[in-house]
Design a protein around this motif. Structure first.
Motif, PDB file in Angstrom:
ATOM      1  N   MET A 127       0.781  -1.266   0.083  1.00 18.21           N
ATOM      2  CA  MET A 127       0.064   0.049  -0.105  1.00 18.21           C
ATOM      3  C   MET A 127       0.760   1.446   0.002  1.00 18.21           C
ATOM      4  O   MET A 127       0.428   2.145  -0.436  1.00 18.21           O
ATOM      5  CB  MET A 127      -1.152   0.100   1.244  1.00 18.21           C
ATOM      6  CG  MET A 127      -1.897  -1.230   1.197  1.00 18.21           C
ATOM      7  SD  MET A 127      -2.929  -1.521  -0.014  1.00 18.21           S
ATOM      8  CE  MET A 127      -3.591  -2.861   0.182  1.00 18.21           C
ATOM      9  N   ASN A 161      -2.027   4.024  -0.303  1.00 16.88           N
ATOM     10  CA  ASN A 161      -2.261   4.365   1.185  1.00 16.88           C
ATOM     11  C   ASN A 161      -2.631   6.040   1.172  1.00 16.88           C
ATOM     12  O   ASN A 161      -3.583   6.689   1.729  1.00 16.88           O
ATOM     13  CB  ASN A 161      -1.500   4.216   2.310  1.00 16.88           C
ATOM     14  CG  ASN A 161      -1.806   2.668   2.988  1.00 16.88           C
ATOM     15  OD1 ASN A 161      -2.992   2.720   3.117  1.00 16.88           O
ATOM     16  ND2 ASN A 161      -0.517   2.202   3.589  1.00 16.88           N
ATOM     17  N   GLN A 362      -5.462   3.606   7.800  1.00 17.77           N
ATOM     18  CA  GLN A 362      -4.915   3.380   6.292  1.00 17.77           C
ATOM     19  C   GLN A 362      -5.860   2.020   5.827  1.00 17.77           C
ATOM     20  O   GLN A 362      -6.589   1.603   6.728  1.00 17.77           O
ATOM     21  CB  GLN A 362      -3.448   3.033   6.444  1.00 17.77           C
ATOM     22  CG  GLN A 362      -2.635   4.457   6.562  1.00 17.77           C
ATOM     23  CD  GLN A 362      -1.468   4.504   6.232  1.00 17.77           C
ATOM     24  OE1 GLN A 362      -0.588   3.504   6.316  1.00 17.77           O
ATOM     25  NE2 GLN A 362      -0.604   5.600   6.479  1.00 17.77           N
ATOM     26  N   TYR A 363      -5.323   1.471   5.017  1.00 24.93           N
ATOM     27  CA  TYR A 363      -6.349   0.504   4.227  1.00 24.93           C
ATOM     28  C   TYR A 363      -6.591  -0.814   5.269  1.00 24.93           C
ATOM     29  O   TYR A 363      -5.406  -1.393   5.669  1.00 24.93           O
ATOM     30  CB  TYR A 363      -5.628   0.059   2.974  1.00 24.93           C
ATOM     31  CG  TYR A 363      -6.689  -1.080   2.197  1.00 24.93           C
ATOM     32  CD1 TYR A 363      -7.626  -0.547   1.591  1.00 24.93           C
ATOM     33  CD2 TYR A 363      -6.175  -2.456   2.221  1.00 24.93           C
ATOM     34  CE1 TYR A 363      -8.521  -1.414   0.956  1.00 24.93           C
ATOM     35  CE2 TYR A 363      -7.108  -3.346   1.625  1.00 24.93           C
ATOM     36  CZ  TYR A 363      -8.255  -2.947   0.886  1.00 24.93           C
ATOM     37  OH  TYR A 363      -8.920  -3.673   0.185  1.00 24.93           O
TER      38      TYR A 363
END
Length: 417
Positions: A127, A161, A362-363
């Protein structure tokens, strides 16, 4: 992303270590994995599913080579993962732990926990990659999100990200009743669920079908006492209220202060597990996100928390002080929560305005849990004309809210219909 840089990379080294741990039964890795597989619950396939969207992986009879192959596919396919499919591999992996005590032990202890931490690190590297794969995924998500992207500032974004925590355009989320401290606002774009009134201190205590250890959720902070039964003025006050704010993968991933006042305490990195939600498939629960869900386990995930102290005036002019807690929980595949500098473990109270930016996820899967003192937040209350939701394309609904094959939990938790 976890704070330990010592992990096997690239992917081949990660897979080779899993293989070695299994062959040598490193710290019981083989024993626990085999016990996990032996006790896997068969995934229910619903023949009435009109879309054929069966987001499960039947782990029955699988072996270490299947586990390695699964991680390899998960890692390799990230550049083609659409927003609606963002939870699919997480959910497939979660069938290892669904109603499976051995699976829970496997992914939350010893080398199994280290395995999930290391894979989260590898995904974090993906990411944060500045190469063409990250840009390919960004373009895919931009295309899929369509006009939803009009709410956000334009790129470019160097990594996925950075795209995932993209900033809103000015004015796109105006803060309601900015000067009225009695009005609580949503901390982020989320699905809201009233969890429970009358919070109790210890777990397991069933309270309207859910349990929650508030003390552990707030990492032992003395402020937990504000939200559980306590004596005040010679009488016992019941526990407070908890509200779940679940973030969908394709929406805004910064979170903001729900009230004005000051942050009297915060902790931005309470260590915990990366995977191990016993009933993850039921969190989505056919669109009733989080209803009747067992929130007890969230006190074991990596998370942060903030305690807000606010003063408000009621309609008759009375002045009141109260506390609101916000617990930022990084669920499956989230290795940490990111707080703005002012809110990273402050040593003294920090002034905060309603809607002020606190941090981001974040993801991965994530949610905020808001805690209120007894009697302070009895219900969700809206004015005419305020947004209560959106009409959806069934594809998004099926992808993020309702997988019709999900079985009702065997733990006897009733679900809304």
């Amino acid at each position: 992303m976890p704070d330990n840089d010592e992990y096997p990379k690239p992917l081949k080294d990660f897979l080779d270590r899993i293989d070695d741990w299994y062959r040598t039964n490193h710290e019981g890795f083989k024993t626990l994995f085999d016990a996990t597989i032996a006790n896997v619950v068969k995934c229910p396939a619903d023949p009435t599913d009109p879309d054929g969207k069966k987001v499960y992986y039947d782990w029955q009879g699988k072996g270490i080579e299947d586990l390695k192959k699964f991680f390899a596919e998960w890692y390799t396919n990230w550049t083609t993962t659409k927003p609606n499919d963002g939870l699919d591999y997480i959910e497939k992996f979660s069938w290892l732990t669904y109603e499976n005590d051995y699976g829970m032990v496997f992914v939350t202890c010893g080398p199994g926990l280290e395995m999930t931490k290391d894979f989260t690190n590898l995904q974090g590297d993906q990411m944060d990659d500045t190469g063409k794969d990250g840009q390919k995924l960004i373009k895919l998500w931009e295309s899929e999100l369509g006009t939803r992207m009009e709410d956000f500032k334009d790129g470019p974004w160097a990594t996925f990200n950075q795209f995932f925590i993209r900033e809103l355009k000015d004015g796109k989320r105006p803060i309601d009743a900015q000067d009225d401290n009695s009005v609580v606002v949503a901390p982020t774009d989320c699905v809201i669920n009233m969890i429970v009134d009358d919070l109790a201190e210890e777990t397991p205590i069933p309270v309207k079908t859910v349990t929650m250890n508030v003390k552990q959720l707030l990492a032992g902070s003395d402020y937990y006492k504000r939200f559980v039964p306590r004596e005040e003025g010679g009488r016992m006050l019941p526990g407070g209220t908890a509200v779940s704010c679940i973030l969908m993968p394709d929406t805004y991933h910064w979170y903001h202060a729900p009230v004005a006042g000051e942050v009297v305490e915060s902790h931005d990195d309470v260590h915990g597990i990366y995977y191990g939600m016993r009933d993850f498939p039921e969190l989505l629960n056919k669109g009733n996100v989080g209803y009747g869900f067992d929130y007890e386990m969230f006190d074991t995930f990596r998370r942060g928390y903030l305690i807000f102290r606010t003063m408000f005036t009621d309609p008759r002019g009375g002045k009141h002080e109260t506390h609101v807690a916000m617990v930022t929980v990084g669920l499956n595949s989230i290795g940490s929560v990111q707080y703005e500098a002012d809110f990273k473990n402050p040593q003294k109270p920090v002034p905060v305005t309603k809607g002020q930016k606190i941090g981001n996820f974040q993801y991965g899967g994530s949610l905020n849990i808001l805690l209120f003192e007894h009697g302070r937040f009895p219900a969700l209350q809206l004015h005419m004309g305020q947004r209560i939701g959106t009409l959806e394309d069934p594809e998004r609904t099926n992808g993020l809210f309702s997988h019709p094959h999900h079985a009702q939990s065997r733990r006897g938790i009733p679900f809304a219909r």
